[in-house]
Design an enzyme around this catalytic site. Structure first.
Site, short mmCIF file in Angstrom:
data_model
loop_
_atom_site.label_atom_id
_atom_site.label_comp_id
_atom_site.label_asym_id
_atom_site.label_seq_id
_atom_site.Cartn_x
_atom_site.Cartn_y
_atom_site.Cartn_z
N ASP A 1 -6.88 4.30 -4.74
CA ASP A 1 -7.59 4.18 -3.45
C ASP A 1 -8.21 5.56 -3.23
O ASP A 1 -8.39 6.32 -4.21
CB ASP A 1 -6.62 3.78 -2.32
CG ASP A 1 -7.35 3.42 -1.02
OD1 ASP A 1 -7.92 2.32 -0.94
OD2 ASP A 1 -7.36 4.23 -0.07
N LYS B 1 0.87 -1.18 0.00
CA LYS B 1 0.00 0.00 0.00
C LYS B 1 0.90 1.22 0.00
O LYS B 1 2.05 1.15 0.43
CB LYS B 1 -0.87 0.02 1.25
CG LYS B 1 -2.09 0.89 1.15
CD LYS B 1 -3.26 0.17 0.47
CE LYS B 1 -4.40 1.11 0.16
NZ LYS B 1 -5.57 0.40 -0.36
P1 NDP Z 1 -12.78 7.89 -3.27
O1 NDP Z 1 -11.72 8.86 -3.03
O2 NDP Z 1 -13.27 7.64 -4.65
O3 NDP Z 1 -14.06 8.21 -2.36
C1 NDP Z 1 -13.95 8.30 -0.97
C2 NDP Z 1 -15.29 8.77 -0.42
O4 NDP Z 1 -15.25 8.70 1.00
C3 NDP Z 1 -15.59 10.20 -0.75
O5 NDP Z 1 -16.98 10.39 -0.78
C4 NDP Z 1 -14.96 10.95 0.42
O6 NDP Z 1 -15.51 12.24 0.64
C5 NDP Z 1 -15.28 10.01 1.56
N1 NDP Z 1 -14.24 10.12 2.60
C6 NDP Z 1 -12.90 9.92 2.45
N2 NDP Z 1 -12.26 10.12 3.61
C7 NDP Z 1 -13.21 10.45 4.50
C8 NDP Z 1 -13.18 10.78 5.87
N3 NDP Z 1 -12.02 10.80 6.56
N4 NDP Z 1 -14.36 11.05 6.48
C9 NDP Z 1 -15.53 11.03 5.80
N5 NDP Z 1 -15.62 10.72 4.48
C10 NDP Z 1 -14.48 10.43 3.86
O7 NDP Z 1 -12.24 6.51 -2.62
P2 NDP Z 1 -12.75 5.02 -2.86
O8 NDP Z 1 -14.21 5.01 -3.12
O9 NDP Z 1 -11.83 4.38 -3.83
O10 NDP Z 1 -12.43 4.36 -1.44
C11 NDP Z 1 -13.40 4.29 -0.39
C12 NDP Z 1 -13.02 3.19 0.58
O11 NDP Z 1 -12.95 1.93 -0.10
C13 NDP Z 1 -11.64 3.36 1.25
O12 NDP Z 1 -11.69 2.81 2.56
C14 NDP Z 1 -10.75 2.48 0.38
O13 NDP Z 1 -9.59 2.05 1.08
C15 NDP Z 1 -11.68 1.32 0.11
N6 NDP Z 1 -11.34 0.49 -1.05
C16 NDP Z 1 -11.23 1.04 -2.29
C17 NDP Z 1 -10.91 0.23 -3.36
C18 NDP Z 1 -10.89 0.76 -4.76
O14 NDP Z 1 -10.79 -0.07 -5.68
N7 NDP Z 1 -11.00 2.04 -5.00
C19 NDP Z 1 -10.60 -1.20 -3.17
C20 NDP Z 1 -10.84 -1.68 -1.84
C21 NDP Z 1 -11.16 -0.84 -0.82
P3 NDP Z 1 -14.88 13.55 -0.06
O15 NDP Z 1 -15.43 13.56 -1.45
O16 NDP Z 1 -15.32 14.66 0.79
O17 NDP Z 1 -13.38 13.35 -0.03
#
Ligand code: NDP
Length: 453
Positions: free
Chosen positions: A166, A126
């Site tokens: 991510d 990571k």
């Molecule tokens: P994105 O950046 O596309 O989206 C993240 C979302 O979560 C946004 O809506 C963001 O809000 C919100 N967010 C992020 N940090 C916080 C926080 N500290 N508090 C509240 N809201 C938050 O990321 P992903 O959708 O790719 O990832 C989401 C989750 O899924 C993570 O935990 C990631 O590790 C996990 N994941 C992702 C994978 C992937 O293929 N992308 C694979 C496996 C797991 P804002 O728009 O305000 O930033």
């Protein structure tokens, strides 16, 4: 807590101070693995778990770049190469101001078990940076990505370490990172996954994590002869995972009533349909705006701003059947878990990594709900990344149907491994034990075969 786990955790905390998320991830795995270590003293004597906890390699580096005003900015970059027993390091890059060594170590540690569960040959890693893409121009993001890759490129490669996206790293960032890697190495290889479709990407990769998490929920429901049809679902986040989770729930006949971003959450009692989802995708992926605008456009929806001092998240306090946390770590605490159970939720499929605190997890396990931990439920993303690597090696692309079908089969297999493994160790239906043990055994056996390295 047993003597073994207690002494292991004391050592982990002493060696890795100020890394609470890493401690949490190790603790959860160690508790599950006690059952295996009792039956297999060979893992214990070879200190397999202790070795998995220690990253094989950690890179930490300066990322200087110039903003649009001509001012110099400095961020910190990381790559954790956690374990390569069963394949090249594989895992995403996160760009978010909260990123630090402990968060990336927790993510890299979880990734080792998750990747093993996918059935594909991938080790765990990571990386990322405390850079915040929010509010930056495309040119600023490009300059940052180029500077980040100017250091990272010497550590990665298609047979060594293959990063992906991510939080904060989507198609735009992967493009800039790939461009710089190609320029520095003068070679076109599958060194990153999540690439654009016309330059080596795989169909279904953007959808994979969200789709996979819903397929996993459907598998869990099938054990009770139920489906998602007509189920009310709570989704958090509005990024990559949340968007495609919502899309697949709608396809399978479910109703999604919530989404959120870091500024606040939306409750739309009528349900988020395909047209509203299209609006969210444009808002978050193209205009890069805030979810508040959703409530301005759709009058039936209620927007609640986030309150960092609140003891719970109102998003989890609505009547529903299923919850799909898809934003970030520890977004469901004990009170949120209590609210979910009180409101009738009996399916939780974690799209995000470690979104539930240990106290919350224990409540779900006590109540014996269908609880799919992130390691298993969100493994679809990295699984399709593995399929992207396979297609790149063959210089060939599979169709959408082919990749989606493989994703379904992999999620089914992961579910089966969890169920069978949890039963084998006397905790049938406990997907946490199933995922931790199922993921561990393959890596542990490979480590035994490869000697003390
Ligand atoms: P994105 O950046 O596309 O989206 C993240 C979302 O979560 C946004 O809506 C963001 O809000 C919100 N967010 C992020 N940090 C916080 C926080 N500290 N508090 C509240 N809201 C938050 O990321 P992903 O959708 O790719 O990832 C989401 C989750 O899924 C993570 O935990 C990631 O590790 C996990 N994941 C992702 C994978 C992937 O293929 N992308 C694979 C496996 C797991 P804002 O728009 O305000 O930033």
């Amino acid at each position: 807590m047993s003597e073994f786990v207690e002494s292991l955790m004391n050592e982990v905390k002493a060696k890795n101070p100020s890394e609470p998320e890493f401690h949490q991830a190790v603790f959860e795995v160690a508790e599950s693995l006690e059952l295996v270590l009792e039956r297999h003293p060979e893992y214990r004597s070879a200190k397999v778990l202790e070795r998995i906890i220690e990253p094989e390699r950690v890179m930490m580096f300066r990322v200087p770049w110039m903003d649009d005003q001509g001012d110099v900015q400095i961020n910190r970059g990381f790559r954790i190469e956690m374990n390569s027993a069963i394949g090249p390091y594989k895992g995403g890059l996160r760009f978010h101001p909260s990123v630090n060594l402990g968060i990336l170590k927790f993510l890299a540690f979880e990734q080792v078990f998750k990747n093993s569960l996918t059935t594909l040959p991938m080790g765990g890693g990571k990386g990322g940076s405390d850079f915040d893409p929010k509010g930056k121009s495309d040119n600023e993001v490009m300059r940052f990505c180029q500077s980040f890759m100017s250091e990272l490129f010497r550590h990665i490669g298609p047979n060594t370490d293959v990063p992906a996206g991510d939080i904060g790293v989507g198609g735009r960032e992967i493009g800039f990172l790939f461009g710089q890697y190609k320029r520095l190495r003068n070679e076109f290889t599958g060194v990153l996954t999540g690439k654009g479709l016309n330059w080596g990407g795989s169909l279904i990769r953007p959808e994979a994590t969200g789709f996979g998490s819903v397929y996993f929920a459907a598998e869990m429901l099938a054990t009770r002869n139920e489906t998602l049809e007509g189920k009310t679902c709570l989704v958090s986040g509005s990024g990559n995972v949340a968007q495609f989770t919502t899309q697949k729930i709608l396809e399978l006949g479910g109703k999604v009533v919530t989404v959120s971003d870091s500024s606040g959450s939306i409750y739309d009692e009528e349900g988020i349909d395909n047209e509203k989802l299209k609006f969210i995708m444009d808002l978050k992926n193209v205009r890069r705006g805030r979810m508040k605008e959703y409530a301005e456009k759709y009058s039936g929806a209620v927007y609640t701003p986030s309150d960092p001092n609140a003891d719970h998240n109102p998003l989890w306090d609505h009547k529903a059947d299923a919850a799909f946390p898809s934003a970030t770590q520890n977004e469901i605490n004990e009170k949120d878990a209590t609210n979910l159970l009180k409101n009738g939720v009996y399916v939780v499929s974690e799209g995000a990594n470690m979104p539930t605190t240990i106290e919350g997890v224990n409540l779900f396990l006590d109540k014996k709900i269908l609880y799919g931990p992130g390691k298993a439920a969100n493994a679809g993303g990295v699984a399709v990344s593995g399929l992207e690597m396979a297609q790149n090696s063959m210089r060939y692309s599979w169709t959408r149907e082919e990749v989606d079908n493989r994703l379904r089969i992999i999620m089914k297999e992961i579910h089966k491994t969890c169920i069978e493994t949890s039963a084998k160790y006397g905790t049938e239906g406990n997907y946490v034990n199933g995922a931790n043990i199922g993921g561990f055994v393959k890596v542990a056996n490979a480590m035994l075969d490869q000697g003390i390295v």
